[in-house]
Write a protein that holds these residues in place. Structure first.
Motif, PDB file in Angstrom:
ATOM      1  N   GLN A  47     -24.638   4.473   8.409  1.00 45.14           N
ATOM      2  CA  GLN A  47     -23.420   3.694   8.590  1.00 45.14           C
ATOM      3  C   GLN A  47     -23.267   2.513   7.627  1.00 45.14           C
ATOM      4  O   GLN A  47     -22.155   2.254   7.137  1.00 45.14           O
ATOM      5  N   ALA A  48     -24.321   1.812   7.329  1.00 41.34           N
ATOM      6  CA  ALA A  48     -24.212   0.681   6.396  1.00 41.34           C
ATOM      7  C   ALA A  48     -23.838   1.170   4.999  1.00 41.34           C
ATOM      8  O   ALA A  48     -23.094   0.501   4.273  1.00 41.34           O
ATOM      9  N   ASP A  49     -24.311   2.349   4.632  1.00 42.19           N
ATOM     10  CA  ASP A  49     -24.001   2.912   3.316  1.00 42.19           C
ATOM     11  C   ASP A  49     -22.564   3.427   3.257  1.00 42.19           C
ATOM     12  O   ASP A  49     -21.894   3.281   2.234  1.00 42.19           O
ATOM     13  N   ASP A  50     -22.091   4.046   4.341  1.00 44.36           N
ATOM     14  CA  ASP A  50     -20.675   4.441   4.406  1.00 44.36           C
ATOM     15  C   ASP A  50     -19.793   3.217   4.194  1.00 44.36           C
ATOM     16  O   ASP A  50     -18.854   3.223   3.395  1.00 44.36           O
ATOM     17  N   HIS A  51     -20.091   2.154   4.920  1.00 44.47           N
ATOM     18  CA  HIS A  51     -19.313   0.916   4.818  1.00 44.47           C
ATOM     19  C   HIS A  51     -19.385   0.340   3.402  1.00 44.47           C
ATOM     20  O   HIS A  51     -18.356  -0.026   2.828  1.00 44.47           O
ATOM     21  N   ALA A  52     -20.581   0.296   2.842  1.00 49.56           N
ATOM     22  CA  ALA A  52     -20.765  -0.288   1.504  1.00 49.56           C
ATOM     23  C   ALA A  52     -19.982   0.484   0.444  1.00 49.56           C
ATOM     24  O   ALA A  52     -19.432  -0.130  -0.486  1.00 49.56           O
ATOM     25  N   LEU A  53     -19.900   1.788   0.570  1.00 50.90           N
ATOM     26  CA  LEU A  53     -19.151   2.587  -0.400  1.00 50.90           C
ATOM     27  C   LEU A  53     -17.660   2.246  -0.329  1.00 50.90           C
ATOM     28  O   LEU A  53     -17.006   2.074  -1.362  1.00 50.90           O
ATOM     29  N   VAL A  54     -17.123   2.105   0.872  1.00 52.80           N
ATOM     30  CA  VAL A  54     -15.717   1.717   1.026  1.00 52.80           C
ATOM     31  C   VAL A  54     -15.487   0.336   0.416  1.00 52.80           C
ATOM     32  O   VAL A  54     -14.513   0.125  -0.325  1.00 52.80           O
ATOM     33  N   ILE A  55     -16.365  -0.605   0.691  1.00 54.70           N
ATOM     34  CA  ILE A  55     -16.213  -1.979   0.175  1.00 54.70           C
ATOM     35  C   ILE A  55     -16.275  -1.983  -1.348  1.00 54.70           C
ATOM     36  O   ILE A  55     -15.475  -2.665  -2.010  1.00 54.70           O
ATOM     37  N   LYS A  56     -17.178  -1.226  -1.910  1.00 54.21           N
ATOM     38  CA  LYS A  56     -17.295  -1.159  -3.379  1.00 54.21           C
ATOM     39  C   LYS A  56     -15.989  -0.681  -3.995  1.00 54.21           C
ATOM     40  O   LYS A  56     -15.514  -1.239  -4.993  1.00 54.21           O
ATOM     41  N   ALA A  57     -15.390   0.338  -3.407  1.00 54.96           N
ATOM     42  CA  ALA A  57     -14.122   0.862  -3.933  1.00 54.96           C
ATOM     43  C   ALA A  57     -12.989  -0.144  -3.754  1.00 54.96           C
ATOM     44  O   ALA A  57     -12.193  -0.368  -4.680  1.00 54.96           O
ATOM     45  N   LEU A  58     -12.911  -0.759  -2.590  1.00 53.50           N
ATOM     46  CA  LEU A  58     -11.830  -1.727  -2.345  1.00 53.50           C
ATOM     47  C   LEU A  58     -11.927  -2.927  -3.284  1.00 53.50           C
ATOM     48  O   LEU A  58     -10.906  -3.459  -3.712  1.00 53.50           O
ATOM     49  N   ARG A  59     -13.118  -3.327  -3.595  1.00 51.95           N
ATOM     50  CA  ARG A  59     -13.298  -4.458  -4.522  1.00 51.95           C
ATOM     51  C   ARG A  59     -12.933  -4.075  -5.952  1.00 51.95           C
ATOM     52  O   ARG A  59     -12.562  -4.919  -6.744  1.00 51.95           O
ATOM     53  N   ALA A  60     -13.051  -2.803  -6.280  1.00 49.96           N
ATOM     54  CA  ALA A  60     -12.814  -2.344  -7.653  1.00 49.96           C
ATOM     55  C   ALA A  60     -11.363  -1.998  -7.947  1.00 49.96           C
ATOM     56  O   ALA A  60     -10.965  -1.947  -9.113  1.00 49.96           O
ATOM     57  N   ILE A  61     -10.571  -1.779  -6.933  1.00 48.36           N
ATOM     58  CA  ILE A  61      -9.198  -1.319  -7.132  1.00 48.36           C
ATOM     59  C   ILE A  61      -8.225  -2.507  -7.042  1.00 48.36           C
ATOM     60  O   ILE A  61      -8.440  -3.411  -6.245  1.00 48.36           O
ATOM     61  N   PRO A  62      -7.196  -2.514  -7.884  1.00 43.62           N
ATOM     62  CA  PRO A  62      -6.196  -3.590  -7.767  1.00 43.62           C
ATOM     63  C   PRO A  62      -5.520  -3.539  -6.395  1.00 43.62           C
ATOM     64  O   PRO A  62      -5.174  -2.458  -5.914  1.00 43.62           O
ATOM     65  N   ARG A  63      -5.364  -4.697  -5.766  1.00 45.85           N
ATOM     66  CA  ARG A  63      -4.795  -4.745  -4.416  1.00 45.85           C
ATOM     67  C   ARG A  63      -3.480  -5.515  -4.370  1.00 45.85           C
ATOM     68  O   ARG A  63      -2.962  -5.765  -3.294  1.00 45.85           O
ATOM     69  N   ASP A  64      -2.938  -5.912  -5.524  1.00 49.16           N
ATOM     70  CA  ASP A  64      -1.671  -6.674  -5.495  1.00 49.16           C
ATOM     71  C   ASP A  64      -0.460  -5.788  -5.581  1.00 49.16           C
ATOM     72  O   ASP A  64      -0.471  -4.683  -5.977  1.00 49.16           O
ATOM     73  N   PHE A 115       0.849  -1.182   0.000  1.00 50.55           N
ATOM     74  CA  PHE A 115       0.000   0.000   0.000  1.00 50.55           C
ATOM     75  C   PHE A 115       0.882   1.228   0.000  1.00 50.55           C
ATOM     76  O   PHE A 115       1.515   1.564   1.006  1.00 50.55           O
ATOM     77  N   THR A 116       0.938   1.903  -1.148  1.00 51.28           N
ATOM     78  CA  THR A 116       1.790   3.076  -1.329  1.00 51.28           C
ATOM     79  C   THR A 116       0.952   4.356  -1.314  1.00 51.28           C
ATOM     80  O   THR A 116      -0.284   4.306  -1.354  1.00 51.28           O
ATOM     81  N   ASN A 117       1.648   5.480  -1.327  1.00 50.34           N
ATOM     82  CA  ASN A 117       0.950   6.766  -1.433  1.00 50.34           C
ATOM     83  C   ASN A 117       0.134   6.831  -2.721  1.00 50.34           C
ATOM     84  O   ASN A 117      -0.979   7.363  -2.736  1.00 50.34           O
ATOM     85  N   ALA A 118       0.699   6.291  -3.796  1.00 50.88           N
ATOM     86  CA  ALA A 118      -0.022   6.280  -5.076  1.00 50.88           C
ATOM     87  C   ALA A 118      -1.281   5.420  -4.988  1.00 50.88           C
ATOM     88  O   ALA A 118      -2.321   5.765  -5.568  1.00 50.88           O
ATOM     89  N   ASP A 119      -1.214   4.306  -4.248  1.00 48.24           N
ATOM     90  CA  ASP A 119      -2.402   3.467  -4.051  1.00 48.24           C
ATOM     91  C   ASP A 119      -3.475   4.242  -3.291  1.00 48.24           C
ATOM     92  O   ASP A 119      -4.661   4.159  -3.610  1.00 48.24           O
ATOM     93  N   ALA A 120      -3.055   5.007  -2.293  1.00 44.82           N
ATOM     94  CA  ALA A 120      -4.007   5.820  -1.519  1.00 44.82           C
ATOM     95  C   ALA A 120      -4.677   6.852  -2.420  1.00 44.82           C
ATOM     96  O   ALA A 120      -5.892   7.069  -2.331  1.00 44.82           O
TER      97      ALA A 120
END
Length: 150
Positions: free
Chosen positions: A133-150, A19-24
């Motif tokens: 709160q459930a919508d805040d969480h869901a938005l974060v999850i949607k983004a994390l699932r969409a972004i490359p994590r390797d 997890f780099t600054n560019a990833d953030a």
């Protein structure tokens, strides 16, 4: 699958190889794009360094205070603020002085998720504040699932 099982699965699934600054930056920009016109604040930090912050139209300084409280929950418990809150609710408990924390400083409400790096652990937190709160969480999850994590 129960809600708790689903939240725990997200914690196991959404792990970065690094997890780099560019990833953030990429994650933050994706969250801004996904949020569209929603009145949210978005925050990404690694350790104590804030790497990304955006206050979208309609968000307020109060959202920043909520972000700080949610981030403390992730840092203390090593799990998403939503998972911590749902685990407590399942036991009929609350995050309060009885657990050794001040509710003015901690909020076990959805929206903050640990940035976990494989073979390292939790290195940061990504947070959204401004929706239920459930919508805040869901938005974060949607983004994390969409972004490359390797």
């Amino acid at each position: 699958m129960s809600e708790l099982e689903e939240l725990e699965q997200q914690e196991r699934e959404l792990v970065f190889g690094r997890f780099t600054n560019a990833d953030a930056w990429r994650l933050g920009c994706l969250l801004v794009e996904l949020a569209g016109e929603l009145p949210v604040a978005i925050d990404i930090r690694r350790g104590t360094q804030q790497l990304f912050h955006a206050g979208l139209e309609g968000s307020t300084a109060d959202n920043d205070a909520w972000i700080a409280r949610k981030v403390r929950v992730v840092e203390r418990y090593g799990a998403s603020s939503f998972l911590v809150g749902r685990r407590l609710a399942a036991k009929g408990q609350q995050l309060d002085a009885g657990m050794g924390v001040d509710p003015a400083d901690y909020a076990a409400h959805g929206g903050a998720f640990p940035i976990r790096v494989r073979d390292v652990g939790v290195v940061g937190v990504v947070t959204v504040s401004g929706l239920p709160q459930a919508d805040d969480h869901a938005l974060v999850i949607k983004a994390l699932r969409a972004i490359p994590r390797d």
